[in-house]
Design a protein around this motif. Structure first.
Motif, PDB file in Angstrom:
ATOM      1  N   UNK A 115      23.158  -2.253 -43.242  1.00  0.00           N
ATOM      2  CA  UNK A 115      22.161  -1.875 -42.823  1.00  0.00           C
ATOM      3  C   UNK A 115      22.459  -1.056 -41.403  1.00  0.00           C
ATOM      4  N   UNK A 116      21.516  -0.046 -41.271  1.00  0.00           N
ATOM      5  CA  UNK A 116      21.680   0.596 -40.108  1.00  0.00           C
ATOM      6  C   UNK A 116      20.620   0.618 -38.910  1.00  0.00           C
ATOM      7  N   UNK A 117      21.208   0.154 -37.464  1.00  0.00           N
ATOM      8  CA  UNK A 117      20.445   0.307 -36.531  1.00  0.00           C
ATOM      9  C   UNK A 117      21.197   1.207 -35.253  1.00  0.00           C
ATOM     10  N   UNK A 118      20.617   1.442 -34.244  1.00  0.00           N
ATOM     11  CA  UNK A 118      21.199   2.288 -33.464  1.00  0.00           C
ATOM     12  C   UNK A 118      20.321   2.589 -32.219  1.00  0.00           C
ATOM     13  N   UNK A 119      20.870   3.329 -31.097  1.00  0.00           N
ATOM     14  CA  UNK A 119      20.179   3.854 -30.107  1.00  0.00           C
ATOM     15  C   UNK A 119      20.310   5.380 -29.987  1.00  0.00           C
ATOM     16  N   UNK A 120      18.827   5.804 -29.402  1.00  0.00           N
ATOM     17  CA  UNK A 120      18.926   7.105 -29.252  1.00  0.00           C
ATOM     18  C   UNK A 120      18.762   7.492 -27.833  1.00  0.00           C
ATOM     19  N   UNK A 121      19.578   8.517 -27.305  1.00  0.00           N
ATOM     20  CA  UNK A 121      19.164   8.959 -25.948  1.00  0.00           C
ATOM     21  C   UNK A 121      19.970  10.191 -25.629  1.00  0.00           C
ATOM     22  N   UNK A 122      19.772  10.590 -24.461  1.00  0.00           N
ATOM     23  CA  UNK A 122      20.563  11.836 -23.946  1.00  0.00           C
ATOM     24  C   UNK A 122      20.766  11.722 -22.672  1.00  0.00           C
ATOM     25  N   UNK A 123      21.884  11.362 -21.974  1.00  0.00           N
ATOM     26  CA  UNK A 123      23.070  10.748 -22.647  1.00  0.00           C
ATOM     27  C   UNK A 123      22.795   9.619 -23.252  1.00  0.00           C
ATOM     28  N   UNK A 124      23.798   9.221 -24.119  1.00  0.00           N
ATOM     29  CA  UNK A 124      23.841   7.862 -24.631  1.00  0.00           C
ATOM     30  C   UNK A 124      25.280   7.188 -24.715  1.00  0.00           C
ATOM     31  N   UNK A 125      26.017   8.070 -24.029  1.00  0.00           N
ATOM     32  CA  UNK A 125      27.750   7.529 -24.210  1.00  0.00           C
ATOM     33  C   UNK A 125      28.036   6.195 -23.445  1.00  0.00           C
ATOM     34  N   UNK A 126      26.985   6.095 -22.405  1.00  0.00           N
ATOM     35  CA  UNK A 126      27.314   5.182 -21.350  1.00  0.00           C
ATOM     36  C   UNK A 126      26.748   3.887 -21.905  1.00  0.00           C
ATOM     37  N   UNK A 127      25.835   3.991 -22.922  1.00  0.00           N
ATOM     38  CA  UNK A 127      25.049   2.675 -23.524  1.00  0.00           C
ATOM     39  C   UNK A 127      25.908   1.795 -23.905  1.00  0.00           C
ATOM     40  N   UNK A 128      25.652   0.514 -23.356  1.00  0.00           N
ATOM     41  CA  UNK A 128      26.569  -0.811 -23.848  1.00  0.00           C
ATOM     42  C   UNK A 128      25.664  -1.545 -25.170  1.00  0.00           C
ATOM     43  N   UNK A 129      24.518  -0.702 -25.672  1.00  0.00           N
ATOM     44  CA  UNK A 129      23.817  -1.679 -26.569  1.00  0.00           C
ATOM     45  C   UNK A 129      24.539  -1.552 -27.859  1.00  0.00           C
ATOM     46  N   UNK A 130      25.560  -0.986 -28.274  1.00  0.00           N
ATOM     47  CA  UNK A 130      26.356  -0.806 -29.568  1.00  0.00           C
ATOM     48  C   UNK A 130      27.191  -2.141 -29.148  1.00  0.00           C
ATOM     49  N   UNK A 131      27.880  -2.237 -27.947  1.00  0.00           N
ATOM     50  CA  UNK A 131      28.662  -3.483 -27.698  1.00  0.00           C
ATOM     51  C   UNK A 131      28.087  -4.615 -28.029  1.00  0.00           C
ATOM     52  N   UNK A 132      26.760  -4.918 -27.278  1.00  0.00           N
ATOM     53  CA  UNK A 132      25.888  -6.082 -27.323  1.00  0.00           C
ATOM     54  C   UNK A 132      25.514  -6.547 -28.624  1.00  0.00           C
ATOM     55  N   UNK A 133      24.824  -5.358 -29.336  1.00  0.00           N
ATOM     56  CA  UNK A 133      24.220  -5.501 -30.617  1.00  0.00           C
ATOM     57  C   UNK A 133      25.359  -6.106 -31.874  1.00  0.00           C
ATOM     58  N   UNK A 134      26.024  -4.939 -31.623  1.00  0.00           N
ATOM     59  CA  UNK A 134      27.254  -5.440 -32.782  1.00  0.00           C
ATOM     60  C   UNK A 134      27.783  -6.599 -32.793  1.00  0.00           C
ATOM     61  N   UNK A 135      27.899  -7.378 -31.421  1.00  0.00           N
ATOM     62  CA  UNK A 135      28.511  -8.836 -31.156  1.00  0.00           C
ATOM     63  C   UNK A 135      27.402  -9.704 -31.845  1.00  0.00           C
ATOM     64  N   UNK A 136      26.191  -9.422 -31.646  1.00  0.00           N
ATOM     65  CA  UNK A 136      25.278 -10.505 -31.921  1.00  0.00           C
ATOM     66  C   UNK A 136      25.317 -10.527 -33.582  1.00  0.00           C
ATOM     67  N   UNK A 137      25.263  -9.383 -34.440  1.00  0.00           N
ATOM     68  CA  UNK A 137      25.212  -9.001 -35.640  1.00  0.00           C
ATOM     69  C   UNK A 137      26.253  -9.608 -36.172  1.00  0.00           C
TER      70      UNK A 137
END
Ligand code: SKM
Length: 283
Positions: A2-24
């Motif tokens: 299943x896919x989740x994500x973050x949309x933004x501009x810019x989004x390269x600095x976002x640590x949401x992927x690090x944090x959420x993938x650790x939880x998942x």
């Protein structure tokens, strides 16, 4: 998967992927959380595309938090009242928006600095989507006065008017940066909601050093930015004897609230999320 994500501009600095993938991973769920760089002019096409790809939920960051609202099928009343959306979920074949920034913002103030905010003054730097959640959060905590500082008088006026005749509007005052030197000494809580000082332009602060030197010792300086850690804004505030709160805990807590919605699960591994971020930042 299943896919989740973050949309933004810019989004390269976002640590949401690090944090959420650790939880998942900790939860043992077959999900992946991805960054989606989306330019403002492509927002409508992009969210249709995310639905077509089978994305079940996404975070919304700068600059889409307000622009996305008319593109959603439904918005939870709290998010509508705030006037910004940072969390979207796919429910009954529709995109539904909510706002978890407000609980993320409040969490470290409530847990670490439990106090009576009733007589207190908040000064909020910036008037974008994040500022809207911060203003609503300060109102919820009971602040007596909330000053919002921005560049554009017309946008500030719209910001003020958007709260209508609510009780919040009565304690809200909008001001330009010309007033910042005079506002800082009054602040019990000074919040940076602007992106000034964010990676990679780290040698910047929204507040001039001479103005920061006017902060009262014991006031709380709160920066929503979490990279770098700490920001120049927080370093300078600390030098003047202020208490510093960085944006990491807000990121964690708004993320926990988002995962609860996406996964329909109460038990979110918050410590794992916090630790994943700290490891990533070398803290
Ligand atoms: O509201 C949050 C958003 O959900 C995610 C985010 C990020 O990934 O940097 C920051 C905030 O805007």
């Amino acid at each position: 998967t299943q896919l989740l994500g973050v949309i933004g501009h810019p989004v390269e600095h976002s640590l949401s992927p690090v944090m959420h993938n650790a939880a998942l991973a900790e939860l043992g769920l077959d999900y992946i959380y991805l960054p989606f760089p989306i330019q403002p002019q492509n927002l409508e096409v992009a969210i249709a595309g995310l639905a077509a790809m089978g994305v079940v939920g996404f975070s919304v960051t700068i600059p889409h938090k307000q622009a996305i609202m008319p593109l959603l099928s439904d918005i939870i009343p709290t998010a509508r009242a705030i006037g910004a959306v940072n969390t979207v979920s796919w429910q009954n074949h529709q995109w539904v928006g909510t706002n978890t920034d407000i609980e993320g913002f409040i969490a470290p103030l409530q847990t670490t600095y439990q106090q009576d905010w009733n007589q207190k003054v908040a000064v909020i730097l910036g008037n974008g989507g994040a500022a809207r959640a911060v203003v609503a959060g300060c109102d919820q905590l009971g602040f007596a006065k909330i000053h919002v500082v921005g560049r554009n008088i017309q946008k500030l006026e719209e910001f003020r008017q958007s709260w209508g005749n609510s009780p919040l509007a009565e304690k809200l005052q909008v001001q330009t940066w010309d007033d910042v030197a005079q506002l800082i000494p009054q602040a019990d809580l000074l919040v940076n909601t602007t992106p000034v000082g964010m990676y990679p332009l780290v040698d910047n602060s929204p507040v001039k050093l001479a103005d920061m030197q006017k902060i009262s010792p014991g006031a709380i300086a709160y920066d929503l930015i979490y990279t770098p850690n700490p920001t120049q804004f927080l370093q300078q505030a600390k030098q003047e004897g202020a208490i510093a709160i960085d944006g990491l805990e807000m990121l964690v807590q708004q993320g926990v609230a988002a995962l609860k919605i996406w996964l329909q699960l109460e038990a979110i591994p918050v410590d794992v999320m916090r630790q994943a971020l700290r490891n990533h930042l070398g803290l």
